[in-house]
Motif scaffolding. Sequence first.
Motif, PDB file in Angstrom:
ATOM      1  N   ARG A 129      35.530  19.975  27.122  1.00  0.00           N
ATOM      2  CA  ARG A 129      34.084  19.833  27.078  1.00  0.00           C
ATOM      3  C   ARG A 129      33.703  18.464  27.627  1.00  0.00           C
ATOM      4  O   ARG A 129      34.552  17.605  27.853  1.00  0.00           O
ATOM      5  CB  ARG A 129      33.587  19.910  25.632  1.00  0.00           C
ATOM      6  CG  ARG A 129      33.699  21.253  25.001  1.00  0.00           C
ATOM      7  CD  ARG A 129      33.163  21.131  23.605  1.00  0.00           C
ATOM      8  NE  ARG A 129      33.251  22.383  22.875  1.00  0.00           N
ATOM      9  CZ  ARG A 129      32.980  22.496  21.589  1.00  0.00           C
ATOM     10  NH1 ARG A 129      32.623  21.419  20.905  1.00  0.00           N
ATOM     11  NH2 ARG A 129      33.083  23.658  20.994  1.00  0.00           N
ATOM     12  N   ALA A 130      32.396  18.270  27.775  1.00  0.00           N
ATOM     13  CA  ALA A 130      31.904  16.952  28.164  1.00  0.00           C
ATOM     14  C   ALA A 130      32.299  15.949  27.079  1.00  0.00           C
ATOM     15  O   ALA A 130      32.096  16.195  25.893  1.00  0.00           O
ATOM     16  CB  ALA A 130      30.384  16.987  28.329  1.00  0.00           C
ATOM     17  N   GLY A 131      32.878  14.864  27.491  1.00  0.00           N
ATOM     18  CA  GLY A 131      33.311  13.842  26.535  1.00  0.00           C
ATOM     19  C   GLY A 131      34.765  13.976  26.134  1.00  0.00           C
ATOM     20  O   GLY A 131      35.326  13.047  25.542  1.00  0.00           O
ATOM     21  N   ASP A 132      35.405  15.128  26.407  1.00  0.00           N
ATOM     22  CA  ASP A 132      36.837  15.293  26.115  1.00  0.00           C
ATOM     23  C   ASP A 132      37.666  14.542  27.155  1.00  0.00           C
ATOM     24  O   ASP A 132      37.218  14.292  28.283  1.00  0.00           O
ATOM     25  CB  ASP A 132      37.228  16.772  26.156  1.00  0.00           C
ATOM     26  CG  ASP A 132      36.805  17.527  24.906  1.00  0.00           C
ATOM     27  OD1 ASP A 132      36.483  16.878  23.893  1.00  0.00           O
ATOM     28  OD2 ASP A 132      36.801  18.775  24.948  1.00  0.00           O
ATOM     29  N   ALA A 133      38.886  14.237  26.753  1.00  0.00           N
ATOM     30  CA  ALA A 133      39.838  13.711  27.719  1.00  0.00           C
ATOM     31  C   ALA A 133      40.065  14.740  28.816  1.00  0.00           C
ATOM     32  O   ALA A 133      39.941  15.961  28.587  1.00  0.00           O
ATOM     33  CB  ALA A 133      41.154  13.372  27.018  1.00  0.00           C
ATOM     34  N   GLU A 134      40.408  14.278  29.997  1.00  0.00           N
ATOM     35  CA  GLU A 134      40.541  15.174  31.147  1.00  0.00           C
ATOM     36  C   GLU A 134      41.548  16.293  30.902  1.00  0.00           C
ATOM     37  O   GLU A 134      41.348  17.421  31.327  1.00  0.00           O
ATOM     38  CB  GLU A 134      40.960  14.366  32.371  1.00  0.00           C
ATOM     39  CG  GLU A 134      41.058  15.201  33.632  1.00  0.00           C
ATOM     40  CD  GLU A 134      41.470  14.381  34.835  1.00  0.00           C
ATOM     41  OE1 GLU A 134      41.690  14.972  35.908  1.00  0.00           O
ATOM     42  OE2 GLU A 134      41.575  13.141  34.703  1.00  0.00           O
ATOM     43  N   GLY A 135      42.628  16.012  30.191  1.00  0.00           N
ATOM     44  CA  GLY A 135      43.664  17.007  29.981  1.00  0.00           C
ATOM     45  C   GLY A 135      43.501  17.842  28.723  1.00  0.00           C
ATOM     46  O   GLY A 135      44.410  18.602  28.361  1.00  0.00           O
ATOM     47  N   ALA A 136      42.354  17.726  28.057  1.00  0.00           N
ATOM     48  CA  ALA A 136      42.164  18.431  26.785  1.00  0.00           C
ATOM     49  C   ALA A 136      42.003  19.931  27.013  1.00  0.00           C
ATOM     50  O   ALA A 136      41.523  20.388  28.046  1.00  0.00           O
ATOM     51  CB  ALA A 136      40.951  17.880  26.050  1.00  0.00           C
ATOM     52  N   GLY A 173      41.668  20.773  20.976  1.00  0.00           N
ATOM     53  CA  GLY A 173      40.505  20.781  20.108  1.00  0.00           C
ATOM     54  C   GLY A 173      40.178  22.214  19.747  1.00  0.00           C
ATOM     55  O   GLY A 173      40.876  23.157  20.142  1.00  0.00           O
ATOM     56  N   GLY A 174      39.093  22.384  19.000  1.00  0.00           N
ATOM     57  CA  GLY A 174      38.664  23.712  18.593  1.00  0.00           C
ATOM     58  C   GLY A 174      37.244  23.974  19.040  1.00  0.00           C
ATOM     59  O   GLY A 174      36.695  23.246  19.877  1.00  0.00           O
ATOM     60  N   PRO A 175      36.604  25.007  18.478  1.00  0.00           N
ATOM     61  CA  PRO A 175      35.251  25.362  18.898  1.00  0.00           C
ATOM     62  C   PRO A 175      34.179  24.453  18.295  1.00  0.00           C
ATOM     63  O   PRO A 175      33.036  24.466  18.752  1.00  0.00           O
ATOM     64  CB  PRO A 175      35.097  26.799  18.385  1.00  0.00           C
ATOM     65  CG  PRO A 175      35.990  26.844  17.180  1.00  0.00           C
ATOM     66  CD  PRO A 175      37.160  25.960  17.505  1.00  0.00           C
ATOM     67  N   GLY A 176      34.532  23.677  17.292  1.00  0.00           N
ATOM     68  CA  GLY A 176      33.557  22.816  16.623  1.00  0.00           C
ATOM     69  C   GLY A 176      33.280  21.542  17.396  1.00  0.00           C
ATOM     70  O   GLY A 176      33.752  21.337  18.510  1.00  0.00           O
ATOM     71  N   ASP A 177      32.515  20.670  16.762  1.00  0.00           N
ATOM     72  CA  ASP A 177      32.132  19.408  17.396  1.00  0.00           C
ATOM     73  C   ASP A 177      33.169  18.314  17.187  1.00  0.00           C
ATOM     74  O   ASP A 177      32.959  17.177  17.608  1.00  0.00           O
ATOM     75  CB  ASP A 177      30.778  18.930  16.843  1.00  0.00           C
ATOM     76  CG  ASP A 177      29.641  19.881  17.211  1.00  0.00           C
ATOM     77  OD1 ASP A 177      29.735  20.497  18.299  1.00  0.00           O
ATOM     78  OD2 ASP A 177      28.690  20.015  16.425  1.00  0.00           O
ATOM     79  N   TYR A 178      34.271  18.660  16.542  1.00  0.00           N
ATOM     80  CA  TYR A 178      35.299  17.648  16.298  1.00  0.00           C
ATOM     81  C   TYR A 178      35.959  17.256  17.613  1.00  0.00           C
ATOM     82  O   TYR A 178      36.146  18.091  18.505  1.00  0.00           O
ATOM     83  CB  TYR A 178      36.362  18.187  15.346  1.00  0.00           C
ATOM     84  CG  TYR A 178      35.808  18.649  14.022  1.00  0.00           C
ATOM     85  CD1 TYR A 178      35.425  17.739  13.042  1.00  0.00           C
ATOM     86  CD2 TYR A 178      35.647  20.015  13.752  1.00  0.00           C
ATOM     87  CE1 TYR A 178      34.906  18.170  11.831  1.00  0.00           C
ATOM     88  CE2 TYR A 178      35.130  20.459  12.552  1.00  0.00           C
ATOM     89  CZ  TYR A 178      34.756  19.526  11.597  1.00  0.00           C
ATOM     90  OH  TYR A 178      34.231  19.961  10.406  1.00  0.00           O
ATOM     91  N   PRO A 179      36.326  15.985  17.750  1.00  0.00           N
ATOM     92  CA  PRO A 179      36.997  15.574  18.989  1.00  0.00           C
ATOM     93  C   PRO A 179      38.390  16.179  19.100  1.00  0.00           C
ATOM     94  O   PRO A 179      39.040  16.477  18.092  1.00  0.00           O
ATOM     95  CB  PRO A 179      37.081  14.043  18.846  1.00  0.00           C
ATOM     96  CG  PRO A 179      37.017  13.792  17.368  1.00  0.00           C
ATOM     97  CD  PRO A 179      36.134  14.866  16.805  1.00  0.00           C
ATOM     98  N   ALA A 180      38.819  16.403  20.350  1.00  0.00           N
ATOM     99  CA  ALA A 180      40.182  16.887  20.581  1.00  0.00           C
ATOM    100  C   ALA A 180      41.169  15.798  20.192  1.00  0.00           C
ATOM    101  O   ALA A 180      40.882  14.600  20.302  1.00  0.00           O
ATOM    102  CB  ALA A 180      40.353  17.264  22.048  1.00  0.00           C
ATOM    103  N   ARG A 181      42.339  16.224  19.724  1.00  0.00           N
ATOM    104  CA  ARG A 181      43.357  15.285  19.278  1.00  0.00           C
ATOM    105  C   ARG A 181      44.654  15.513  20.053  1.00  0.00           C
ATOM    106  O   ARG A 181      44.902  16.610  20.555  1.00  0.00           O
ATOM    107  CB  ARG A 181      43.632  15.441  17.779  1.00  0.00           C
ATOM    108  CG  ARG A 181      42.413  15.267  16.896  1.00  0.00           C
ATOM    109  CD  ARG A 181      42.775  15.431  15.431  1.00  0.00           C
ATOM    110  NE  ARG A 181      43.634  14.371  14.955  1.00  0.00           N
ATOM    111  CZ  ARG A 181      43.201  13.190  14.501  1.00  0.00           C
ATOM    112  NH1 ARG A 181      41.903  12.917  14.495  1.00  0.00           N
ATOM    113  NH2 ARG A 181      44.047  12.281  14.075  1.00  0.00           N
ATOM    114  N   GLY A 182      45.468  14.470  20.106  1.00  0.00           N
ATOM    115  CA  GLY A 182      46.765  14.583  20.754  1.00  0.00           C
ATOM    116  C   GLY A 182      47.829  15.004  19.759  1.00  0.00           C
ATOM    117  O   GLY A 182      47.859  14.534  18.614  1.00  0.00           O
TER     118      GLY A 182
END
Length: 203
Positions: A129-136, A173-182
């Motif tokens: 999504r917008a704001g995610d890391a490029e590889g998310a 990440g998931g469908p929610g607004d939580y940020p993606a994690r490594g």
Amino acid sequence: MRRSERRGHRTAAALAGAALCAVLAAGCGIRTTSVPVDAGAAPSRVPCSMPAEDAASQAARGIPVQIYLVCASQLVTVDRAVQVQEAKADRLRVATELLNELRRRPTADERQAGFSTDVPKSLRVSGPRAGDAEGALRLSLQPEDLSAEALAQIVCTFADSESLASGETVTLGGPGDYPARGYLCTAETKASPKAVPSSIGVP
């Protein structure tokens, strides 16, 4: 012949037969015992391995890949074939093909060898999504809402893909607004997938 003599002959014959049986048993290397032996149930063995597939057969089905399934409480690789070549496909298509293999029920031979998958059949993957890391990558369920085994299968399978992992890190990440994690696929993750894969926070 008197009754007592007949009994004596029968007794002698029985003793001679017993002696002959003992000799035959000893000659065959059989240990005799007077105590009944309960060998118990036949030992069960989960091989967690599949016979090697010839290259021609595998090439006919597609591009060979490896995915991680659960077997004997650990993660073990299994050979599969997909219809995309990593070097020529975008990241999302590669992730989709690998996830499809993880979601698919193991074959009869794989099940017989002890393999299973915890990845839900309904799970889907999408791009960042917008704001995610490029590889998310975004899953249709929050990663922490998956079983530990399912998340470990996904992380370790994606981590083995050059186009999906950044170094040794898979960003989910998931469908929610939580940020993606490594997430990291470590030796401990493979040995004990019931433990949640190591998270290294927001990249």
